[in-house]
Design a protein around this motif. Structure first.
Motif, short mmCIF file in Angstrom:
data_model
loop_
_atom_site.label_atom_id
_atom_site.label_comp_id
_atom_site.label_asym_id
_atom_site.label_seq_id
_atom_site.Cartn_x
_atom_site.Cartn_y
_atom_site.Cartn_z
N GLU A 112 77.37 34.28 -0.47
CA GLU A 112 75.53 34.46 -1.48
C GLU A 112 75.52 35.00 -2.47
N ILE A 113 75.38 34.46 -3.86
CA ILE A 113 74.47 35.58 -4.60
C ILE A 113 73.00 34.82 -4.41
N ARG A 114 72.56 35.99 -4.77
CA ARG A 114 71.14 35.89 -4.40
C ARG A 114 70.05 36.66 -5.81
N MET A 115 68.89 35.57 -6.13
CA MET A 115 67.75 35.91 -7.45
C MET A 115 66.64 36.37 -6.42
N ASN A 116 66.53 37.66 -6.90
CA ASN A 116 65.52 38.50 -5.98
C ASN A 116 64.74 38.18 -6.73
N LEU A 117 63.47 38.27 -6.73
CA LEU A 117 62.09 38.34 -7.27
C LEU A 117 61.39 38.68 -6.41
N PHE A 118 60.09 39.99 -7.78
CA PHE A 118 58.62 40.44 -6.76
C PHE A 118 57.31 39.94 -7.42
N ARG A 119 56.68 39.14 -6.51
CA ARG A 119 55.98 38.25 -7.13
C ARG A 119 54.35 38.43 -5.90
N HIS A 120 53.35 38.91 -6.83
CA HIS A 120 51.82 39.89 -6.14
C HIS A 120 51.07 38.19 -5.39
N LYS A 121 50.45 38.38 -4.08
CA LYS A 121 49.81 37.67 -3.72
C LYS A 121 49.21 36.48 -4.04
N LYS A 122 48.73 36.42 -5.32
CA LYS A 122 48.07 35.46 -6.18
C LYS A 122 49.12 33.95 -6.51
N ASP A 123 50.43 34.41 -6.78
CA ASP A 123 51.34 33.90 -6.84
C ASP A 123 51.91 32.72 -5.23
N TRP A 124 51.45 33.47 -4.33
CA TRP A 124 51.92 32.71 -2.83
C TRP A 124 51.88 31.24 -3.03
N LYS A 125 52.34 30.82 -2.04
CA LYS A 125 52.44 28.96 -1.65
C LYS A 125 52.88 28.78 -0.67
N PHE A 126 52.09 28.25 0.45
CA PHE A 126 52.16 28.68 1.44
C PHE A 126 53.09 26.20 2.25
N ASP A 127 53.99 26.70 2.73
CA ASP A 127 54.65 25.48 3.66
C ASP A 127 55.60 25.30 4.81
N LYS A 128 55.50 24.54 5.08
CA LYS A 128 55.64 24.32 6.97
C LYS A 128 56.68 23.12 7.14
N SER B 70 59.46 21.40 9.26
CA SER B 70 60.18 20.75 10.71
C SER B 70 59.89 22.15 11.48
N HIS B 71 60.53 22.84 11.76
CA HIS B 71 60.98 24.62 12.21
C HIS B 71 60.34 25.09 12.19
N HIS B 72 59.68 25.42 10.65
CA HIS B 72 59.31 26.90 10.53
C HIS B 72 58.06 27.09 9.05
N HIS B 73 57.48 28.04 9.50
CA HIS B 73 56.04 28.32 7.91
C HIS B 73 56.92 29.07 7.36
N SER B 74 56.88 29.07 5.98
CA SER B 74 57.50 29.50 4.71
C SER B 74 56.54 30.31 3.35
N VAL B 75 56.64 31.08 3.48
CA VAL B 75 56.17 31.70 2.28
C VAL B 75 57.02 31.66 1.17
N TYR B 76 56.73 30.90 -0.13
CA TYR B 76 57.38 30.92 -1.86
C TYR B 76 56.98 31.02 -2.41
N VAL B 77 57.47 31.32 -3.39
CA VAL B 77 56.46 31.29 -4.88
C VAL B 77 57.40 30.43 -5.56
N GLU B 78 56.95 29.71 -7.17
CA GLU B 78 57.00 29.26 -7.77
C GLU B 78 58.25 30.09 -9.12
N SER B 79 59.36 29.75 -9.02
CA SER B 79 60.33 30.82 -9.95
C SER B 79 60.86 30.06 -11.33
N VAL B 80 61.26 29.89 -12.02
CA VAL B 80 61.81 28.92 -13.81
C VAL B 80 62.96 29.93 -13.74
N ILE B 81 64.04 28.94 -13.72
CA ILE B 81 65.54 29.14 -14.43
C ILE B 81 65.48 27.98 -16.01
N PRO B 82 65.98 29.21 -17.02
CA PRO B 82 66.14 28.34 -17.99
C PRO B 82 67.21 27.00 -17.99
#
Length: 319
Positions: free
Chosen positions: A244-260, A262-274
């Motif tokens: 695995e290679i990870r693209m790691n980003l820091f984002r403030h709470k104002k950018d957080w989005k939430f999703d549920k 079938s097996h867990h709740h997740s927090v994510y942000v939208e990130s762009v790749i050219p």
């Protein structure tokens, strides 16, 4: 007995410039050339692939980067934190950090530091220190990745240039928090990786004045950074096949989005790749190429991407 060299090996050698140590500038050019040649691979389903194509805006894909604290495997960050606790004292000894300033003392001294030391994990999540990752692999076209992440072998493997992504973030977004690195799995690699990177962050911590270095809140912030940024690349050796290679980003709470799911709740942000970083596409081994090739090409060209998908070379077919 001499092994016969393949055409691929010969071509790779012929492409390399002559190695000349005459100047630092030439060495930097060789390093940059090697960086430009690196590739990483994102396995996904066919449905998600078309959604990514549809998400293109301003010459960029929109990926969902998941929080390091709400991964499918809840033990990932626990493993990273435990390894940091193991190797951080070595760094502290090397840098001659006074006992009262040592970061891990903050978690041990519950009487003095209260809720911060006692509930460090909860504090990290709730104090706007969460990092987010998009996962890739260093390995193209391998069956375990197709089965687990590539639409049950009927999906897509998207090839990207990490160099182009880094250049975009540096020049267009001015984001100094982007970090693209391979995960480490074996104890030897984990030790090398942590000792090097923990020292970098600790030297940043030492630049604070003495009052801040003794402040449990400041200590917690730096330890959280170590866990979220460095610990996120430490994984169990059982997952080494993923490369695995990870693209790691820091984002403030104002950018957080939430999703549920079938097996867990997740927090994510939208990130762009050219889209300019996309260098190839492989279609899963369980997909009938005749059925999907033309529609994929049309979808790509409608967004100005002139890449022709190739079929997986793995002899695994279900159609």
């Amino acid at each position: 007995m001499n092994k016969e060299k393949s055409n691929y090996d010969n071509k790779q050698k012929s492409d390399l410039p002559p190695f000349n140590l005459s100047s630092d500038e030439e060495i930097e050019k060789i390093i940059e050339m090697n960086e430009k040649r690196k590739r990483m691979y994102h396995y996904t389903s066919m449905d998600t692939f078309y959604k990514l194509i549809g998400s293109i805006n301003g010459g960029c894909f929109t990926f969902h980067a998941g929080s390091v604290y709400t991964m499918n495997d809840s033990q990932e960050m626990v493993l990273g934190y435990n390894k940091i606790k193991k190797y951080l004292p070595i760094v502290e000894n090397k840098l001659n950090i006074p006992k009262e300033e040592r970061l891990l003392n903050m978690t041990d001294n519950k009487e003095k530091n209260g809720y911060i030391g006692d509930q460090f994990g909860e504090w990290m999540i709730n104090d706007d220190t969460t990092n987010f990752v998009v996962s890739f692999s260093a390995a193209p076209d391998i069956l375990p990745m197709w089965v687990l992440y590539g639409g049950n072998s009927a999906g897509v493997c998207m090839e990207f240039s990490p160099y182009m992504i880094k250049q975009y973030y540096k020049q267009k977004i001015n984001d100094d928090h982007l970090k693209i690195e391979k995960c480490v799995y074996t104890e030897m690699d984990i030790e090398d990786y942590l000792l090097k990177n923990l020292e970098v962050i600790y030297k940043m911590f030492k630049k604070n004045d003495k009052s801040k270095r003794n402040d449990p809140i400041i200590k917690a912030q730096y330890l959280a950074t170590m866990c979220g940024v460095i610990g996120a690349f430490v994984k169990h050796p059982g997952f080494e096949y993923e490369q695995e290679i990870r693209m790691n980003l820091f984002r403030h709470k104002k950018d957080w989005k939430f999703d549920k799911t079938s097996h867990h709740h997740s927090v994510y942000v939208e990130s762009v790749i050219p889209t300019s970083a996309l260098t190839g596409i492989i279609v899963g081994p369980a997909t009938d190429m005749k059925d999907v090739k033309n529609s994929m090409i049309l979808a790509l060209r409608s967004k100005g991407i002139m890449i022709e998908p190739k079929h997986s070379e793995i002899p695994y077919r279900i159609y």
